[in-house]
Enzyme design. Structure first.
Site, PDB file in Angstrom:
ATOM      1  N   ASP A   1       0.319  -1.058  -0.025  1.00  0.00           N
ATOM      2  CA  ASP A   1       0.303  -0.202  -0.139  1.00  0.00           C
ATOM      3  C   ASP A   1       0.987   1.150   0.243  1.00  0.00           C
ATOM      4  O   ASP A   1       0.590   2.540  -0.869  1.00  0.00           O
ATOM      5  CB  ASP A   1      -0.638  -0.244   1.141  1.00  0.00           C
TER       6      ASP A   1
ATOM      7  N   HIS B   1      -4.566  -3.825   6.446  1.00  0.00           N
ATOM      8  CA  HIS B   1      -4.455  -3.886   5.141  1.00  0.00           C
ATOM      9  C   HIS B   1      -5.834  -4.653   4.317  1.00  0.00           C
ATOM     10  O   HIS B   1      -6.206  -5.449   4.128  1.00  0.00           O
ATOM     11  CB  HIS B   1      -3.132  -5.211   4.103  1.00  0.00           C
TER      12      HIS B   1
HETATM   13  P1  NAI Z   1      -2.136 -18.427  -3.597  1.00  0.00           P
HETATM   14  O1  NAI Z   1      -3.318 -18.976  -3.585  1.00  0.00           O
HETATM   15  O2  NAI Z   1      -1.347 -19.139  -5.687  1.00  0.00           O
HETATM   16  O3  NAI Z   1      -1.003 -19.280  -3.175  1.00  0.00           O
HETATM   17  C1  NAI Z   1      -1.259 -19.575  -1.803  1.00  0.00           C
HETATM   18  C2  NAI Z   1      -0.291 -21.463  -1.505  1.00  0.00           C
HETATM   19  O4  NAI Z   1       0.042 -21.363  -0.227  1.00  0.00           O
HETATM   20  C3  NAI Z   1      -0.543 -22.343  -2.272  1.00  0.00           C
HETATM   21  O5  NAI Z   1       0.419 -23.186  -2.792  1.00  0.00           O
HETATM   22  C4  NAI Z   1      -1.365 -22.643  -1.061  1.00  0.00           C
HETATM   23  O6  NAI Z   1      -1.414 -23.899  -1.036  1.00  0.00           O
HETATM   24  C5  NAI Z   1      -0.572 -22.301   0.287  1.00  0.00           C
HETATM   25  N1  NAI Z   1      -1.417 -22.893   1.740  1.00  0.00           N
HETATM   26  C6  NAI Z   1      -2.024 -22.625   1.497  1.00  0.00           C
HETATM   27  N2  NAI Z   1      -2.489 -22.848   3.400  1.00  0.00           N
HETATM   28  C7  NAI Z   1      -1.124 -23.476   3.668  1.00  0.00           C
HETATM   29  C8  NAI Z   1      -0.776 -23.795   4.959  1.00  0.00           C
HETATM   30  N3  NAI Z   1      -1.016 -23.682   6.160  1.00  0.00           N
HETATM   31  N4  NAI Z   1       0.591 -23.840   4.848  1.00  0.00           N
HETATM   32  C9  NAI Z   1       1.676 -23.300   3.987  1.00  0.00           C
HETATM   33  N5  NAI Z   1       0.540 -22.971   2.740  1.00  0.00           N
HETATM   34  C10 NAI Z   1      -0.408 -23.266   2.377  1.00  0.00           C
HETATM   35  O7  NAI Z   1      -1.635 -16.967  -3.260  1.00  0.00           O
HETATM   36  P2  NAI Z   1      -0.400 -16.131  -3.601  1.00  0.00           P
HETATM   37  O8  NAI Z   1      -1.564 -15.128  -4.723  1.00  0.00           O
HETATM   38  O9  NAI Z   1       0.329 -16.266  -3.115  1.00  0.00           O
HETATM   39  O10 NAI Z   1      -0.872 -15.257  -2.092  1.00  0.00           O
HETATM   40  C11 NAI Z   1      -1.149 -15.203  -0.904  1.00  0.00           C
HETATM   41  C12 NAI Z   1      -1.753 -14.585  -0.025  1.00  0.00           C
HETATM   42  O11 NAI Z   1      -1.127 -13.102  -0.087  1.00  0.00           O
HETATM   43  C13 NAI Z   1      -3.301 -14.394   0.498  1.00  0.00           C
HETATM   44  O12 NAI Z   1      -3.516 -14.283   1.268  1.00  0.00           O
HETATM   45  C14 NAI Z   1      -3.386 -13.043  -0.958  1.00  0.00           C
HETATM   46  O13 NAI Z   1      -4.864 -12.718   0.006  1.00  0.00           O
HETATM   47  C15 NAI Z   1      -2.496 -12.854   0.426  1.00  0.00           C
HETATM   48  N6  NAI Z   1      -1.511 -10.974  -0.544  1.00  0.00           N
HETATM   49  C16 NAI Z   1      -1.636  -9.943   0.608  1.00  0.00           C
HETATM   50  C17 NAI Z   1      -0.737  -8.892   0.313  1.00  0.00           C
HETATM   51  C18 NAI Z   1      -0.420  -7.723   1.286  1.00  0.00           C
HETATM   52  O14 NAI Z   1       0.116  -6.705   0.878  1.00  0.00           O
HETATM   53  N7  NAI Z   1       0.056  -8.179   2.435  1.00  0.00           N
HETATM   54  C19 NAI Z   1      -1.126  -8.519  -0.885  1.00  0.00           C
HETATM   55  C20 NAI Z   1      -1.280  -9.309  -1.867  1.00  0.00           C
HETATM   56  C21 NAI Z   1      -1.706 -10.943  -1.987  1.00  0.00           C
END
Ligand code: NAI
Length: 327
Positions: A161, A189
């Site tokens: 952000d 966030h």
């Molecule tokens: P994604 O769905 O591509 O990857 C998430 C991965 O986490 C998957 O491979 C899944 O198998 C794994 N996973 C799920 N539960 C797990 C656990 N208990 N232990 C280990 N691995 C686990 O999602 P992406 O795009 O990589 O985003 C990840 C997170 O980051 C989402 O929650 C998203 O909303 C968040 N996010 C946060 C931002 C921020 O600024 N704070 C910005 C963008 C995304």
């Protein structure tokens, strides 16, 4: 040669992981003279474990001189073992028709378990950075499980952000990005977060005095930054993974660089109108590598106070949804 840092990354085979791991291994996060061992943790799902194998193969194929080892696991006690940094990206996404309360509770279970394991097996100097959404509340939940590691070691990322806000101010005024300083993010966030433009500087001058358009700052500017994630999903058909990974590199890099001033979601002690014990974005100054102090003393006008009250309310509501899980 320094001894390697152990960096645990959850959700390592996900979209953000794929944009992040290569930059950690190249030295972008901890510097060009700091070797790392990547401890990659994925959910115990066959597809995810298989994908992780492919990512590890690509990491091998990059022949990064700083990468001294790769651990692949779905066992948290292996993934977090002796970790100096725990980057918590893996989280359950919100499915169609899913209530926010259910999302909070499902993720609460993940972050309770991970908080407990980190506290039990991570290195004595462990730091935790949470990205998986809802990041602030997930961070609070993980921290609530720690008896050995102090709560200040747990931070959540609002740097994406901040980066978005910095770029919008530079574009509006036609200055180089580096001319924009001291734009800090307060609160959650989420679209309620508040980019405190009144304290920002453009070439050392007050941003509102340079921009001379308070209506834009209070309206479209806050809205563009707050809804940028949704705008990227609408345009790209996928979420903002590369810029999130980049922001995490910035988040950690700033936290290990004494003197850096930046936005981090940290445990509130009641400053700036936030309830105590929610994790709220605010400005910090890094003191020693991995440690920071909250920058105090910024005056908030009536507009800023109302924005902070709204984002604080959201954080307090999120905490209420999971209160029974962490009490
Ligand atoms: P994604 O769905 O591509 O990857 C998430 C991965 O986490 C998957 O491979 C899944 O198998 C794994 N996973 C799920 N539960 C797990 C656990 N208990 N232990 C280990 N691995 C686990 O999602 P992406 O795009 O990589 O985003 C990840 C997170 O980051 C989402 O929650 C998203 O909303 C968040 N996010 C946060 C931002 C921020 O600024 N704070 C910005 C963008 C995304």
């Amino acid at each position: 040669m320094k001894s390697p840092l152990r960096v645990a990354v959850t959700g390592a085979a996900g979209q953000i992981g794929y944009s992040l791991l290569f930059r950690i291994a190249s030295g972008a996060m901890f510097g060009p003279d700091q070797p790392v061992i990547l401890q990659l943790l994925e959910a115990p799902i066959e597809k995810a474990i298989k994908a992780l194998e492919g990512v590890a193969m690509e990491l091998d194929d990059c022949a990064f001189p700083l990468l001294k080892g790769i651990v692949q696991t779905s066992d948290a006690s292996v993934g977090f073992k002796d970790a100096n940094w725990c980057l918590l990206i893996g989280a359950k996404p919100r499915g169609p028709g899913m209530e926010r309360a259910d999302l909070l509770k499902d993720n609460g279970k993940i972050f309770i378990a991970q908080g407990q394991v980190i506290d039990a097996v991570a290195a004595a100097d462990a730091r935790v950075a949470v990205v998986g959404n809802p990041a602030n509340t997930n961070c609070m939940i993980a921290a609530s499980q720690a008896k050995r590691l102090p709560a200040e070691r747990f931070t959540a990322m609002v740097r994406l952000d901040q980066n978005r806000a910095q770029t919008q101010l530079a574009k509006k005024t036609g200055v180089d990005l580096t001319a924009v300083q001291d734009i800090f993010i307060y609160g959650n966030h989420s679209p309620t977060m508040f980019p405190a433009f009144a304290h920002a500087k453009i070439n050392g001058q007050s941003a509102p005095a340079v921009i001379k358009d308070d209506a834009w700052l209070q309206g479209p500017f806050c809205e563009i930054v707050g809804k940028r994630g949704a705008a990227i999903i609408a345009a790209r058909g996928a979420s903002s993974a590369a810029s999130a990974a980049n922001a995490l590199v910035d988040h950690v890099r700033s936290l290990v660089t004494p003197g850096a001033v930046h936005s981090v979601a940290v445990k509130s002690e009641g400053r700036y109108g936030f309830d105590a014990n929610v994790w709220a974005g605010m400005p910090v100054r890094t003191t020693t590598p991995g440690s920071y102090e909250v920058i105090t003393g910024y005056e908030m006008d009536a507009f800023a106070q109302s924005k902070i009250a709204a984002t604080n309310k959201e954080l307090v509501d999120e905490r209420a949804f999971v209160a029974d899980m962490i009490s």
